[in-house]
Write a protein that holds these residues in place. Structure first.
Motif, PDB file in Angstrom:
ATOM      1  N   SER A 214       5.765 -15.122 -11.610  1.00  0.00           N
ATOM      2  CA  SER A 214       4.537 -14.270 -12.067  1.00  0.00           C
ATOM      3  C   SER A 214       3.792 -15.147 -13.154  1.00  0.00           C
ATOM      4  O   SER A 214       4.341 -15.501 -14.241  1.00  0.00           O
ATOM      5  CB  SER A 214       4.976 -12.775 -12.691  1.00  0.00           C
ATOM      6  N   ASP A 217      -1.895 -13.621 -17.305  1.00  0.00           N
ATOM      7  CA  ASP A 217      -3.419 -13.329 -16.638  1.00  0.00           C
ATOM      8  C   ASP A 217      -4.409 -14.182 -16.967  1.00  0.00           C
ATOM      9  O   ASP A 217      -5.454 -14.166 -16.561  1.00  0.00           O
ATOM     10  CB  ASP A 217      -3.722 -12.047 -17.334  1.00  0.00           C
ATOM     11  N   GLN A 539      -1.525  -8.754  -7.276  1.00  0.00           N
ATOM     12  CA  GLN A 539      -0.314  -8.783  -8.099  1.00  0.00           C
ATOM     13  C   GLN A 539       0.116  -7.297  -7.862  1.00  0.00           C
ATOM     14  O   GLN A 539      -0.215  -6.392  -7.844  1.00  0.00           O
ATOM     15  CB  GLN A 539      -0.379  -8.834  -9.596  1.00  0.00           C
ATOM     16  N   LEU A 540       1.623  -7.068  -7.812  1.00  0.00           N
ATOM     17  CA  LEU A 540       2.302  -5.964  -7.608  1.00  0.00           C
ATOM     18  C   LEU A 540       1.968  -4.782  -8.462  1.00  0.00           C
ATOM     19  O   LEU A 540       1.542  -3.671  -8.088  1.00  0.00           O
ATOM     20  CB  LEU A 540       3.807  -6.327  -7.493  1.00  0.00           C
ATOM     21  N   PRO A 541       1.938  -4.901  -9.672  1.00  0.00           N
ATOM     22  CA  PRO A 541       1.524  -3.954 -10.827  1.00  0.00           C
ATOM     23  C   PRO A 541       0.074  -3.272 -10.560  1.00  0.00           C
ATOM     24  O   PRO A 541      -0.236  -2.300 -10.468  1.00  0.00           O
ATOM     25  CB  PRO A 541       1.502  -4.629 -11.901  1.00  0.00           C
ATOM     26  N   GLU A 542      -0.736  -4.257 -10.055  1.00  0.00           N
ATOM     27  CA  GLU A 542      -1.953  -3.935  -9.598  1.00  0.00           C
ATOM     28  C   GLU A 542      -2.319  -2.949  -8.425  1.00  0.00           C
ATOM     29  O   GLU A 542      -2.930  -2.027  -8.269  1.00  0.00           O
ATOM     30  CB  GLU A 542      -3.263  -4.875  -9.490  1.00  0.00           C
ATOM     31  N   LYS A 544       0.403  -1.275  -7.410  1.00  0.00           N
ATOM     32  CA  LYS A 544       0.828   0.085  -7.606  1.00  0.00           C
ATOM     33  C   LYS A 544      -0.143   1.072  -8.446  1.00  0.00           C
ATOM     34  O   LYS A 544      -0.091   2.181  -7.960  1.00  0.00           O
ATOM     35  CB  LYS A 544       2.206  -0.064  -8.357  1.00  0.00           C
ATOM     36  N   LEU A 545      -0.980   0.399  -9.296  1.00  0.00           N
ATOM     37  CA  LEU A 545      -1.572   1.153  -9.992  1.00  0.00           C
ATOM     38  C   LEU A 545      -2.856   1.707  -9.149  1.00  0.00           C
ATOM     39  O   LEU A 545      -3.286   2.817  -9.201  1.00  0.00           O
ATOM     40  CB  LEU A 545      -2.617   0.244 -11.155  1.00  0.00           C
ATOM     41  N   GLN A 548      -1.411   4.552  -7.273  1.00  0.00           N
ATOM     42  CA  GLN A 548      -1.122   5.621  -8.152  1.00  0.00           C
ATOM     43  C   GLN A 548      -2.507   6.560  -8.455  1.00  0.00           C
ATOM     44  O   GLN A 548      -2.602   7.631  -8.350  1.00  0.00           O
ATOM     45  CB  GLN A 548      -0.555   5.066  -9.232  1.00  0.00           C
ATOM     46  N   GLN A 558       8.278   3.508  -6.450  1.00  0.00           N
ATOM     47  CA  GLN A 558       9.379   3.048  -6.499  1.00  0.00           C
ATOM     48  C   GLN A 558      10.001   2.539  -5.210  1.00  0.00           C
ATOM     49  O   GLN A 558      10.573   1.304  -5.262  1.00  0.00           O
ATOM     50  CB  GLN A 558      10.526   4.073  -7.176  1.00  0.00           C
ATOM     51  N   ASP A 561       8.010  -0.740  -4.397  1.00  0.00           N
ATOM     52  CA  ASP A 561       8.242  -1.905  -5.526  1.00  0.00           C
ATOM     53  C   ASP A 561       9.624  -2.328  -4.740  1.00  0.00           C
ATOM     54  O   ASP A 561       9.765  -3.846  -4.539  1.00  0.00           O
ATOM     55  CB  ASP A 561       8.685  -1.243  -6.799  1.00  0.00           C
TER      56      ASP A 561
END
Length: 600
Positions: A214, A217, A539-542, A544-545, A548, A558, A561
């Motif tokens: 990773s 930024d 990216q995985l966090p983006e 998921k956001l 959501q 989850q 992920d």
């Protein structure tokens, strides 16, 4: 007279009904076009970044905005975002054109109106005024080393930091140590100068599994997103390591002290397990130097090393025709944000700018390429003209000085229009008069004026011709309604088709490790349709956001992920250890859950 009134009343009623039908069918778009421009701050300092956002709502048939010359501002980044939704039978569209800039001098700076072509019309935003002050530069820190050294930028195991010369280093290596280091090739670059950020992950584990890297930024940098990753063996202190190296090209966009956050590497805990051990490099601090204040008038923000070449598609043309001036800037630098030349007004010519385009490549770790600008020139009169050279100034960080380059000049001959009508020659007249033919007389009136047997407005042909526009308008209304309906059905059914395609691809997976690639492609193909943008580039966090915000539950996120991490491991696992069947079921489960929960 009664028949005439009835006819007029019938035509009026038909037009009223047509207008009413058109009013009902025309609101396919959510609203009339609206174009606005705003900045995130109107009183910046020389050390701030100003973000200009041009927002277009209510239309999706728009052209590229025409930004004014941003005098006193250096462009450091550009971005475009768009969103289209279909609600209550209407298509709502929103486009945002974002430009990041940094002031180059104090005082008042005006951003002129931005023109946006929409459906044949041009909309303009209001001008914006900035009041730039000096401000306080970021706090200075201790001098940075000109060359990085491995122990200070290495983390050995998650427990802490270890130098390779320490006795504990050998003990950790014998246990199968991991460590990560990071560095840049220039710790004090100039604003806009290219640097290379490199992170290296070392593994002495004999059962090496490729880790998940990773990158930071890179806040405060322009990142062309061209990572270079490679693997190779290396021996340190007599111990063998497998090295995973990742390099990123960066261009600083803010002067002062800038920190690059740590790079992280996740090492899987086991096959098809969602547990990870994360290793992080220490942050890196850079001192970005501002450009000198003695820039020439033709400097617009370019940093690097460049050459200029200009050409015309023709040096001879007839009055009324046009020619194209092409200017190409080539060399090394950030071509994504390379500004236009300062165009000079040429007396006797009208100029129109075309869109620019650029080509880039990475050679020996340096971005090289070219950017082409085009101007269409139209003469105002015949004659011989000279076009002056095109000047272009840039800052050369190697020479640490501004350089001005110029193209060659051009000589142009504009011939008279061969189709123009020549004026009469009056030179042979003694008294200034000339014989000309007399005008044609008006046709004399007939002997008598009568009226036709049937009034014209009662003829069937006249009625048919009168109703033709109404019929054509009705056909157009029905066609527009049907087109909007088809578009609505396509948008509404896109997630359903994407789910069917994803599940169909899952039934055809190859029962080997290569099936993980197909499963990953099926998953991201579905997610890209749901999110209306490429999910594989997120990216995985983006990712998921975004899900959501559209209503995905915590349990679904989850599972997503764990699924993505598991598929990443399977792609590099031995064929006999790849459980493609279970992964296919997991993908199908996540797709069904997202379809139930996510709002599209």
């Amino acid at each position: 007279m009664a028949l005439k009134n009835i006819a007029r009343t019938g035509i009026l009623l038909a037009l009223v009904v047509s207008v009413a039908l058109f009013a009902v069918s025309s609101p396919v778009h959510a609203q009339s076009p609206q174009v606005t421009a705003e900045v995130d701050r109107t009183a910046p300092t020389l050390y701030d970044t100003v973000t200009l956002t041009v927002t277009v709502t209510g239309e999706n048939n728009i052209g590229a905005p025409d930004f004014p010359t941003l005098s006193g501002l250096q462009i450091t980044g550009r971005k475009i975002t768009s969103q289209q939704t279909f609600r209550n039978g209407r298509v709502a569209a929103e486009f945002k054109f974002i430009v990041e800039m940094q002031p180059r001098h104090t005082g008042t700076i005006e951003i002129g109106p931005v023109s946006v072509p929409i459906g044949g019309d041009t909309y303009e935003t209001d001008p914006i005024t900035l009041n730039v002050t000096q401000g306080v530069p970021p706090a200075q820190t201790s001098p940075l080393p000109t060359q990085p050294f491995r122990p200070a930028n290495s983390f050995l195991r998650p427990q802490g930091q270890t130098n390779q010369g320490d006795p504990s280093f050998q003990a950790d290596v014998e246990d199968g140590a991991y460590f990560i280091e990071s560095e840049v090739d220039n710790y004090s670059p100039y604003l806009g100068e290219q640097i290379t950020y490199t992170s290296k992950f070392y593994s002495a584990d004999p059962y090496f599994i490729r880790p998940i890297h990773s990158a930071p930024d890179f806040v405060g940098f322009w990142n062309p997103d061209r990572p270079d990753r490679r693997e190779y063996p290396e021996t340190i202190e007599g111990n063998g390591y497998r090295v995973v190296e990742s390099s990123e090209i960066l261009f600083p966009t803010i002067a002062g002290n800038i920190n690059i956050e740590p790079s992280t590497v996740g090492v899987p805990g086991g096959m098809l397990s969602s547990s990870f051990t994360e290793y992080a490099s220490p942050p890196i601090e850079l001192q970005v130097r501002p450009l000198p204040s003695n820039e020439p008038p033709s400097f617009t923000g370019a940093v690097g090393q460049y050459e200029i070449e200009a050409s015309l598609d023709s040096n001879d043309l007839a009055f009324g025709d046009s020619l194209t001036l092409t200017v190409e800037i080539s060399g090394q630098g950030n071509f994504d944000t390379l500004p236009d030349p300062v165009w000079q007004d040429v007396p006797g010519w009208r100029a129109f700018e075309n869109d620019s385009f650029h080509r880039t490549s990475v050679q020996d770790g340096t971005i090289s390429g070219s950017k082409t600008f085009e101007r269409v020139l139209i003469p105002d009169s015949p004659g011989d003209f000279d076009l002056p050279p095109i000047e272009y100034s840039y800052f050369d960080p190697e020479q640490e000085e501004y350089v001005t380059i110029s193209s060659n000049a051009f000589s142009i001959k504009v011939a008279p229009d061969p189709n123009a009508v020549a004026a009469p020659d009056l030179s042979g007249a003694v008294d200034g008069s000339v014989e000309v033919a007399d005008i044609r007389h008006i046709k004399p009136a007939p002997g008598g004026i009568g009226s036709p047997s049937n009034p014209t407005h009662l003829e069937p042909l006249v009625w048919g011709l009168g109703m033709l526009p109404v019929v054509a308008l009705a056909v157009l209304i029905v066609w527009r309604w049907a087109s909007a309906r088809r578009q609505a059905l396509l948008i509404a059914n896109a997630p359903i088709r994407a789910r069917r395609e994803a599940l169909s691809r899952l039934t055809k997976l190859d029962p080997s490790a290569s099936g993980a690639d197909a499963a990953t492609a099926a998953l991201h193909g579905y997610l890209s349709v749901v999110l209306t943008q490429s999910s594989s580039a997120m990216q995985l966090p983006e990712l998921k956001l975004q899900l959501q915000e559209r209503g995905a539950s915590a349990e679904t996120l989850q599972r997503l992920d764990a699924l993505i991490h598991g598929l990443d491991q399977m792609r590099f696992a031995p064929p006999d250890m790849a459980d493609v069947s279970n992964s296919s079921k997991a993908v199908a489960d996540v797709v069904h859950r997202i379809e139930r929960e996510v709002r599209t």
